[in-house]
Design an enzyme around this catalytic site. Structure first.
Site, PDB file in Angstrom:
ATOM      1  CB  SER A  43      -0.961  -0.042   1.193  1.00  0.00           C
ATOM      2  OG  SER A  43      -1.970   0.924   1.058  1.00  0.00           O
ATOM      3  CG  ASP A  97      -5.951  -2.832  -4.285  1.00  0.00           C
ATOM      4  OD1 ASP A  97      -6.540  -2.006  -3.561  1.00  0.00           O
ATOM      5  OD2 ASP A  97      -4.732  -2.811  -4.516  1.00  0.00           O
ATOM      6  CG  HIS A 137      -5.701  -2.154  -0.439  1.00  0.00           C
ATOM      7  ND1 HIS A 137      -4.806  -1.770  -1.411  1.00  0.00           N
ATOM      8  CD2 HIS A 137      -5.280  -1.567   0.714  1.00  0.00           C
ATOM      9  CE1 HIS A 137      -3.897  -0.976  -0.876  1.00  0.00           C
ATOM     10  NE2 HIS A 137      -4.163  -0.837   0.409  1.00  0.00           N
TER      11      HIS A 137
END
Length: 408
Positions: free
Chosen positions: A194, A348, A378
């Site tokens: 991320s 995601d 995610h």
């Protein structure tokens, strides 16, 4: 008498707590999108509700001025017990003023080990050394590497560019002291998920011209956040309500990290915060035409560009800084980056960041090993070793990363 007076207060608190829980559950079922391909829908619903419950209570405490939402969520996360790994030596250190955690295999080695600098995710809101402890332990153990995890400063007290500066400072100090930790200077890897993946990318780009330090051997980017300009790519529309990263929470992290007013949300989502000439300049890298056709299915509709809002542009133009958007760095920089292992997840919100950066690297001749998780979302990597909340996809991500590092 005091007990009798406390009873109504306790009853009110209990009713309020139940009400908050019910609101979170109802909100989840009304808004969350759980794609069938993910599998284990009950697990994901439970995980998402628990996370939303923490965030909601954090928002309540923030309104009451007791503490900020990020502080509350991280406090609760850090209450989780740490699993023991007897074959690893784990030390909490400080590089300057920045906390780091060092993971080293206890077994002796006749050769220098690979080194992994790990920058955790969480949008500078969530995430800590504790929440990424198991991931770092597995990376160290299964690749026989020395892992250094960085606890960069985060929101609410510290926003851009503090996390970037912290990670750069730790990276430089580590690269200068590799012999102290038995690390092979030819096998140093930067890794992150991320926002941590974005930080890893920035580290590589910022050090590309530095001849005084050992060269970074490779970059491992797990559903990385790589650009802050465009919220109109296909994955934003397709996965806007898929846990664990919804569009609304991503925008909250974006605006808080960049110190931009959240009131610009509708303007930014229409692309009206940047001039047409900016969009034309970066279309060659950001445009949906750079994505394979299979990623533009599932109901993708192109969002027309809104007319420029000058006030929004003045406040948001820092998204054009490559320190916020490494995806738009110059070709001259990107072409000299080390080889990459990129992990993307189909469900995601940030999926297209990885796909677009993969294409940029490949077009410029940088070797890329790409793994796409068709059932991934995610944050799935964090479910590693989480018992009931474990998703098999997390192990496949770990195995892909381990295999890549072992092959260096």
């Amino acid at each position: 008498m005091a007990v009798l007076l406390l009873l109504p207060v306790l009853a009110t608190a209990c009713v309020f707590s139940v009400g908050v829980g019910l609101w979170v559950v109802c909100s989840h079922f009304l808004t969350a999108d759980i794609p069938a391909a993910i599998g284990h829908p009950v697990k994901l619903r439970v995980f998402h509700c628990l996370l939303q419950l923490l965030v909601t209570w954090g928002m309540i405490f923030e309104k009451l001025r007791l503490c900020s939402m990020p502080q509350f969520v991280r406090f609760v996360h850090d209450l989780m017990p740490l699993k023991k790994y007897p074959d690893l030596e784990i030390k909490d250190l400080r590089f300057g003023t920045i906390p780091v955690r060092l993971y080293q295999p206890k077994a002796s080695s006749n050769t220098l080990r690979p080194g992994i600098l790990f920058y955790h995710g969480g949008g500078a809101v969530l995430g800590s050394l504790r929440t990424y402890h198991d991931i770092c332990c597995h990376l160290s153990k299964e690749t026989d590497s020395v892992v250094l995890a960085v606890e960069y400063r985060r929101l609410p007290k510290h926003s851009f560019p503090v996390p970037v500066k912290d990670c750069m400072a730790v990276t430089v100090l580590f690269l200068k002291s590799l012999n102290m930790y038995g690390v092979d200077p030819a096998r140093v890897v930067v890794c992150g998920d991320s926002i941590g993946g974005g930080l890893a990318t920035l580290i590589c780009q910022n050090l590309v011209d530095n001849s005084d330090l050992p060269k970074i051997r490779a970059q491992v980017l797990i559903y990385a956040a790589l650009q802050a300009l465009d919220f109109r790519t296909p994955s934003y529309g397709q996965n806007m309500n898929v846990p664990l990263l919804s569009l609304s929470f991503a925008f909250y992290c974006w605006s808080a990290y960049l110190n931009i007013s959240p009131s610009w949300k509708s303007t930014v989502l229409k692309g009206a915060h940047l001039p047409v000439e900016v969009w034309e300049k970066y279309r060659k890298w950001l445009g949906a035409e750079n994505l394979q056709e299979r990623f533009k299915k599932r109901g993708y509709r192109q969002i027309p560009l809104g007319p420029l809002n000058e006030a929004a542009y003045l406040e948001t133009n820092l998204v054009l800084d490559v320190q916020n958007s490494p995806l738009i760095a110059d070709d001259e920089v990107v072409s000299r980056l080390p080889e990459a292992c990129i992990v993307s997840c189909e469900y995601d919100l940030l999926r297209d960041h990885s796909l677009l950066y993969k294409k940029r690297l490949e077009d410029l001749g940088v070797p890329v090993t790409w793994h796409h998780m068709e059932d991934g979302f995610h944050g799935v990597f964090n479910t590693l070793d989480m018992g009931f909340l474990y998703f098999p996809c997390s192990t496949r991500i770990l195995n892909a990363v381990v295999h890549f590092i072992e092959g260096l």
